[in-house]
Design a protein around this motif. Structure first.
Motif, PDB file in Angstrom:
ATOM      1  N   VAL A 342     -54.418  53.428 -12.335  1.00 45.93           N
ATOM      2  CA  VAL A 342     -54.021  52.706 -11.127  1.00 45.93           C
ATOM      3  C   VAL A 342     -54.263  51.207 -11.313  1.00 45.93           C
ATOM      4  O   VAL A 342     -55.321  50.796 -11.814  1.00 45.93           O
ATOM      5  CB  VAL A 342     -54.805  53.228  -9.899  1.00 45.93           C
ATOM      6  CG1 VAL A 342     -54.544  52.372  -8.670  1.00 45.93           C
ATOM      7  CG2 VAL A 342     -54.420  54.685  -9.623  1.00 45.93           C
ATOM      8  N   ASP A 343     -53.293  50.398 -10.925  1.00 42.76           N
ATOM      9  CA  ASP A 343     -53.440  48.946 -10.988  1.00 42.76           C
ATOM     10  C   ASP A 343     -54.656  48.489 -10.183  1.00 42.76           C
ATOM     11  O   ASP A 343     -54.975  49.069  -9.130  1.00 42.76           O
ATOM     12  CB  ASP A 343     -52.183  48.258 -10.439  1.00 42.76           C
ATOM     13  CG  ASP A 343     -50.978  48.418 -11.353  1.00 42.76           C
ATOM     14  OD1 ASP A 343     -51.190  48.759 -12.537  1.00 42.76           O
ATOM     15  OD2 ASP A 343     -49.849  48.238 -10.866  1.00 42.76           O
ATOM     16  N   HIS A 344     -55.298  47.456 -10.687  1.00 39.67           N
ATOM     17  CA  HIS A 344     -56.430  46.788 -10.036  1.00 39.67           C
ATOM     18  C   HIS A 344     -57.749  47.539 -10.190  1.00 39.67           C
ATOM     19  O   HIS A 344     -58.778  47.105  -9.660  1.00 39.67           O
ATOM     20  CB  HIS A 344     -56.166  46.521  -8.543  1.00 39.67           C
ATOM     21  CG  HIS A 344     -54.862  45.861  -8.270  1.00 39.67           C
ATOM     22  ND1 HIS A 344     -54.573  44.587  -8.727  1.00 39.67           N
ATOM     23  CD2 HIS A 344     -53.746  46.294  -7.614  1.00 39.67           C
ATOM     24  CE1 HIS A 344     -53.343  44.258  -8.351  1.00 39.67           C
ATOM     25  NE2 HIS A 344     -52.817  45.276  -7.684  1.00 39.67           N
ATOM     26  N   ILE A 345     -57.755  48.664 -10.895  1.00 38.94           N
ATOM     27  CA  ILE A 345     -59.009  49.362 -11.177  1.00 38.94           C
ATOM     28  C   ILE A 345     -59.401  49.058 -12.622  1.00 38.94           C
ATOM     29  O   ILE A 345     -58.619  49.292 -13.555  1.00 38.94           O
ATOM     30  CB  ILE A 345     -58.872  50.882 -10.961  1.00 38.94           C
ATOM     31  CG1 ILE A 345     -58.702  51.168  -9.468  1.00 38.94           C
ATOM     32  CG2 ILE A 345     -60.099  51.626 -11.503  1.00 38.94           C
ATOM     33  CD1 ILE A 345     -58.563  52.636  -9.129  1.00 38.94           C
ATOM     34  N   VAL A 346     -60.604  48.527 -12.796  1.00 33.49           N
ATOM     35  CA  VAL A 346     -61.028  48.082 -14.119  1.00 33.49           C
ATOM     36  C   VAL A 346     -61.977  49.067 -14.799  1.00 33.49           C
ATOM     37  O   VAL A 346     -62.180  48.996 -16.006  1.00 33.49           O
ATOM     38  CB  VAL A 346     -61.691  46.688 -14.045  1.00 33.49           C
ATOM     39  CG1 VAL A 346     -60.712  45.659 -13.524  1.00 33.49           C
ATOM     40  CG2 VAL A 346     -62.941  46.713 -13.177  1.00 33.49           C
ATOM     41  N   GLY A 391     -58.887  50.645   4.644  1.00 32.87           N
ATOM     42  CA  GLY A 391     -57.492  51.077   4.544  1.00 32.87           C
ATOM     43  C   GLY A 391     -57.296  52.565   4.327  1.00 32.87           C
ATOM     44  O   GLY A 391     -56.179  53.065   4.536  1.00 32.87           O
ATOM     45  N   VAL A 392     -58.351  53.282   3.900  1.00 31.91           N
ATOM     46  CA  VAL A 392     -58.162  54.722   3.686  1.00 31.91           C
ATOM     47  C   VAL A 392     -57.987  55.433   5.020  1.00 31.91           C
ATOM     48  O   VAL A 392     -58.516  55.008   6.044  1.00 31.91           O
ATOM     49  CB  VAL A 392     -59.355  55.335   2.899  1.00 31.91           C
ATOM     50  CG1 VAL A 392     -59.368  54.845   1.466  1.00 31.91           C
ATOM     51  CG2 VAL A 392     -60.674  55.049   3.599  1.00 31.91           C
ATOM     52  N   LYS A 393     -57.243  56.531   4.992  1.00 32.28           N
ATOM     53  CA  LYS A 393     -56.981  57.286   6.212  1.00 32.28           C
ATOM     54  C   LYS A 393     -57.590  58.688   6.169  1.00 32.28           C
ATOM     55  O   LYS A 393     -58.027  59.210   7.194  1.00 32.28           O
ATOM     56  CB  LYS A 393     -55.465  57.391   6.445  1.00 32.28           C
ATOM     57  CG  LYS A 393     -54.799  56.045   6.730  1.00 32.28           C
ATOM     58  CD  LYS A 393     -53.290  56.198   6.886  1.00 32.28           C
ATOM     59  CE  LYS A 393     -52.647  54.915   7.390  1.00 32.28           C
ATOM     60  NZ  LYS A 393     -52.931  53.736   6.546  1.00 32.28           N
ATOM     61  N   LEU A 407     -65.381  61.475   0.993  1.00 32.14           N
ATOM     62  CA  LEU A 407     -66.085  60.315   1.523  1.00 32.14           C
ATOM     63  C   LEU A 407     -65.940  59.130   0.581  1.00 32.14           C
ATOM     64  O   LEU A 407     -65.811  59.285  -0.628  1.00 32.14           O
ATOM     65  CB  LEU A 407     -67.575  60.641   1.700  1.00 32.14           C
ATOM     66  CG  LEU A 407     -67.927  61.981   2.347  1.00 32.14           C
ATOM     67  CD1 LEU A 407     -69.435  62.195   2.338  1.00 32.14           C
ATOM     68  CD2 LEU A 407     -67.372  62.059   3.765  1.00 32.14           C
ATOM     69  N   ILE A 408     -66.001  57.925   1.154  1.00 34.48           N
ATOM     70  CA  ILE A 408     -65.966  56.698   0.373  1.00 34.48           C
ATOM     71  C   ILE A 408     -67.031  55.756   0.909  1.00 34.48           C
ATOM     72  O   ILE A 408     -67.319  55.740   2.111  1.00 34.48           O
ATOM     73  CB  ILE A 408     -64.565  56.040   0.438  1.00 34.48           C
ATOM     74  CG1 ILE A 408     -64.457  54.873  -0.550  1.00 34.48           C
ATOM     75  CG2 ILE A 408     -64.208  55.608   1.854  1.00 34.48           C
ATOM     76  CD1 ILE A 408     -63.024  54.338  -0.715  1.00 34.48           C
ATOM     77  N   VAL A 409     -67.639  54.996   0.001  1.00 38.22           N
ATOM     78  CA  VAL A 409     -68.652  54.038   0.422  1.00 38.22           C
ATOM     79  C   VAL A 409     -68.742  52.936  -0.630  1.00 38.22           C
ATOM     80  O   VAL A 409     -68.398  53.146  -1.801  1.00 38.22           O
ATOM     81  CB  VAL A 409     -70.035  54.725   0.624  1.00 38.22           C
ATOM     82  CG1 VAL A 409     -70.710  55.019  -0.712  1.00 38.22           C
ATOM     83  CG2 VAL A 409     -70.934  53.925   1.536  1.00 38.22           C
ATOM     84  N   ASN A 410     -69.186  51.740  -0.213  1.00 40.25           N
ATOM     85  CA  ASN A 410     -69.445  50.636  -1.127  1.00 40.25           C
ATOM     86  C   ASN A 410     -70.956  50.563  -1.360  1.00 40.25           C
ATOM     87  O   ASN A 410     -71.699  50.029  -0.533  1.00 40.25           O
ATOM     88  CB  ASN A 410     -68.902  49.314  -0.564  1.00 40.25           C
ATOM     89  CG  ASN A 410     -69.178  49.123   0.921  1.00 40.25           C
ATOM     90  OD1 ASN A 410     -69.382  50.089   1.658  1.00 40.25           O
ATOM     91  ND2 ASN A 410     -69.199  47.873   1.371  1.00 40.25           N
ATOM     92  N   ASP A 449     -53.758  58.841  -0.522  1.00 38.72           N
ATOM     93  CA  ASP A 449     -54.545  57.995   0.365  1.00 38.72           C
ATOM     94  C   ASP A 449     -55.195  56.847  -0.399  1.00 38.72           C
ATOM     95  O   ASP A 449     -55.174  55.690   0.044  1.00 38.72           O
ATOM     96  CB  ASP A 449     -55.603  58.842   1.073  1.00 38.72           C
ATOM     97  CG  ASP A 449     -56.307  58.086   2.184  1.00 38.72           C
ATOM     98  OD1 ASP A 449     -55.650  57.243   2.847  1.00 38.72           O
ATOM     99  OD2 ASP A 449     -57.511  58.317   2.395  1.00 38.72           O
ATOM    100  N   LEU A 450     -55.771  57.153  -1.546  1.00 40.84           N
ATOM    101  CA  LEU A 450     -56.376  56.102  -2.361  1.00 40.84           C
ATOM    102  C   LEU A 450     -55.327  55.114  -2.847  1.00 40.84           C
ATOM    103  O   LEU A 450     -55.544  53.884  -2.812  1.00 40.84           O
ATOM    104  CB  LEU A 450     -57.111  56.724  -3.550  1.00 40.84           C
ATOM    105  CG  LEU A 450     -58.398  57.479  -3.241  1.00 40.84           C
ATOM    106  CD1 LEU A 450     -58.878  58.230  -4.473  1.00 40.84           C
ATOM    107  CD2 LEU A 450     -59.496  56.521  -2.761  1.00 40.84           C
ATOM    108  N   ASP A 451     -54.176  55.630  -3.283  1.00 36.56           N
ATOM    109  CA  ASP A 451     -53.122  54.743  -3.787  1.00 36.56           C
ATOM    110  C   ASP A 451     -52.672  53.750  -2.725  1.00 36.56           C
ATOM    111  O   ASP A 451     -52.530  52.543  -2.999  1.00 36.56           O
ATOM    112  CB  ASP A 451     -51.922  55.568  -4.261  1.00 36.56           C
ATOM    113  CG  ASP A 451     -52.157  56.242  -5.606  1.00 36.56           C
ATOM    114  OD1 ASP A 451     -53.169  55.920  -6.258  1.00 36.56           O
ATOM    115  OD2 ASP A 451     -51.330  57.100  -5.985  1.00 36.56           O
ATOM    116  N   GLN A 452     -52.440  54.234  -1.512  1.00 36.74           N
ATOM    117  CA  GLN A 452     -51.951  53.313  -0.477  1.00 36.74           C
ATOM    118  C   GLN A 452     -53.027  52.317  -0.071  1.00 36.74           C
ATOM    119  O   GLN A 452     -52.726  51.148   0.195  1.00 36.74           O
ATOM    120  CB  GLN A 452     -51.414  54.095   0.737  1.00 36.74           C
ATOM    121  CG  GLN A 452     -52.426  54.914   1.528  1.00 36.74           C
ATOM    122  CD  GLN A 452     -53.200  54.103   2.560  1.00 36.74           C
ATOM    123  OE1 GLN A 452     -52.727  53.034   2.995  1.00 36.74           O
ATOM    124  NE2 GLN A 452     -54.397  54.576   2.906  1.00 36.74           N
ATOM    125  N   ALA A 453     -54.296  52.740  -0.046  1.00 36.63           N
ATOM    126  CA  ALA A 453     -55.367  51.830   0.352  1.00 36.63           C
ATOM    127  C   ALA A 453     -55.587  50.749  -0.713  1.00 36.63           C
ATOM    128  O   ALA A 453     -55.790  49.566  -0.386  1.00 36.63           O
ATOM    129  CB  ALA A 453     -56.654  52.605   0.584  1.00 36.63           C
TER     130      ALA A 453
END
Length: 458
Positions: A342-346, A391-393, A407-410, A449-453
């Protein structure tokens, strides 16, 4: 049967200390899925209830003065006070002990209570712990800034699998090595067998947090671990609805080797002062000395008790543990593979990928998968991370793992906020990192969901 317990210490130790279920419950000869449903519980002892009942009682009738005295002395087994033992909680403890392959288990009110009690009990009275910094944030914070207030200090290493670095930290006051079997959030694997061998050559215990893989994917005792802890809040419960923790004792460690004076010191709480009979925990309980001290001194005194209702929910969760984790692991691997392109993931952190540098360790310890947690680093700055979590739904922005929901978290801002920067960055937890815990949703829906976010964040 052990002797001379306190009046509050009425527990079914003839059952628990052998880590055996009730008379008709399946034992270790059955498969994991069977034991996760049946072990540790005897319907015939509970009015033939197919499901373990919830016992909300604080205390239990002592029947008579003679029975009370026999219960307090350990001549008979039973329950007296739920701060120490409760029938619902007892069934959960027996089940988890069987699943992990231990001689006994003690549940507590949270995963951090399990970590704290296990480490403090090992290092009680001025001992030291060796640990990596690549851990759950609250564990690092406790060892770095809080345990020293109780005289317990930690020597941190950069790589728990660097045996030379670990051995260089071992001194006369070292009591234990602590690590996560699968680190959160890097998913780095601990090479358990050589680490256990090193610890045992020096007479120190290996304590591991097995929360991420759960006993379905990994049973550390089989590779030499002495004490296993879990946040049962996570995969064991599996539905994000019940806090809890557990400490499991393998029953193989020699606590009388001279490094653990608190386990060989005479203690009134397990002795009979009137008759001049005195015991240490090691004398009274042998290879179960550690887990009995956890129950009698830590849970009974500090009171971080698991409620019977939460124990019931976690027993229900255990019944579907293999099926849930199997599906979640398969989805986690698919998502990790997808995110690599996926673009922007390093960077993607998931040691379960086939070309991961730790592939051989995964094959040795975790052939069914490394767990449901993965993390990834994105381009840009923290504003991009914020836009992704906003942005995730389908993914829930929740500081938990092991849930049936994804789940997602920073981590740098939430789960590892209290970790000193030097430790946090060494563990790869920077402001651009996101952690995922994969649930039971359709994989294609989660990927979309991840792609669109991510696309929307840039």
């Amino acid at each position: 049967m052990s002797q001379n317990r306190t009046p509050e210490d009425g527990c079914r130790e003839d059952v628990r200390e052998d880590a055996q279920a009730g008379a008709d419950a399946p034992g270790s000869e059955f498969g994991f899925a069977t034991r996760s449903i049946h072990s540790g519980y005897d319907p015939s002892a509970n009015h033939d209830s197919a499901s373990a009942p919830i016992y909300p009682s604080v205390a239990y009738a002592l029947r008579s003065a003679k029975h009370a005295d026999a219960l307090a002395s350990g001549e008979v087994s039973g329950f007296s006070y739920s701060r120490v033992a409760n029938p619902t909680v007892d069934a959960l403890e027996q089940r988890i002990a069987q699943l992990e392959g231990g001689i006994g288990a003690v549940t507590v009110g949270s995963g951090m209570a399990a970590v704290s009690f296990a480490l403090l009990c090992a290092a009680e009275g001025g001992g030291r712990i060796i640990s990596p910094t690549d851990l759950y944030g609250a564990s690092v914070d406790a060892m770095d800034s809080f345990f020293p207030q109780f005289g317990v200090h930690t020597d941190f290493v950069d790589d728990i699998n660097d045996l030379a670095e670990v051995e260089s930290k071992i001194g006369p006051d070292t009591r234990a090595i602590f690590a996560e079997t699968v680190a959160n959030p890097s998913t780095e694997i601990t090479d358990l067998k050589p680490l256990a061998d090193l610890a045992h050559r020096h007479g120190i215990a290996l304590i591991v947090d097995n929360t991420v893989p759960t006993p379905y994917l990994l049973r550390p005792i089989e590779f030499g671990a002495d004490i296993v802890v879990h946040s049962t809040t996570k995969g064991i419960s599996g539905h994000g609805n019940a806090l809890g923790g557990v400490i499991v004792d393998a029953g193989n460690f020699d606590w009388t080797n001279g490094r653990f004076p608190h386990l060989t010191r005479k203690e009134l709480v397990i002795s009979d002062e009137r008759n001049g009979v005195w015991h240490s925990f090691a004398e009274a309980f042998g290879n179960a000395a550690f887990i009995r001290r956890i129950r009698t001194k830590y849970v009974r005194t500090f009171g971080a008790v698991l409620s019977p209702f939460n124990a019931y929910l976690q027993m229900v969760g255990l019944e579907t543990l293999p099926q849930r984790v199997r599906q979640e692991v398969a989805t986690a691997k698919l998502i990790a593979q997808h995110l690599r392109g996926v673009d922007h993931i390093v960077r993607v952190n998931y040691s379960g990928l086939d070309d991961d540098p730790q592939h051989e360790l995964v094959a040795q310890y975790l052939p069914q998968g490394v767990g449901t947690v993965l993390s990834f680093e994105v381009e840009g700055d923290e504003s991009h991370v914020n836009r992704i979590v906003d942005g995730v739904k389908l993914f829930s922005y929740v500081p938990n793992i092991g849930d049936s929901r994804s789940l997602i978290v920073n981590p740098a801002r939430i789960t590892h906020r209290e970790v000193p920067e030097r430790y946090r960055l060494a563990a790869g937890v920077n402001d651009n990192l996101l952690r995922l815990s994969i649930g039971l949703e359709n994989p294609a829906d989660l990927i979309a969901d991840l792609d669109q976010a991510i696309a929307g964040a840039y």
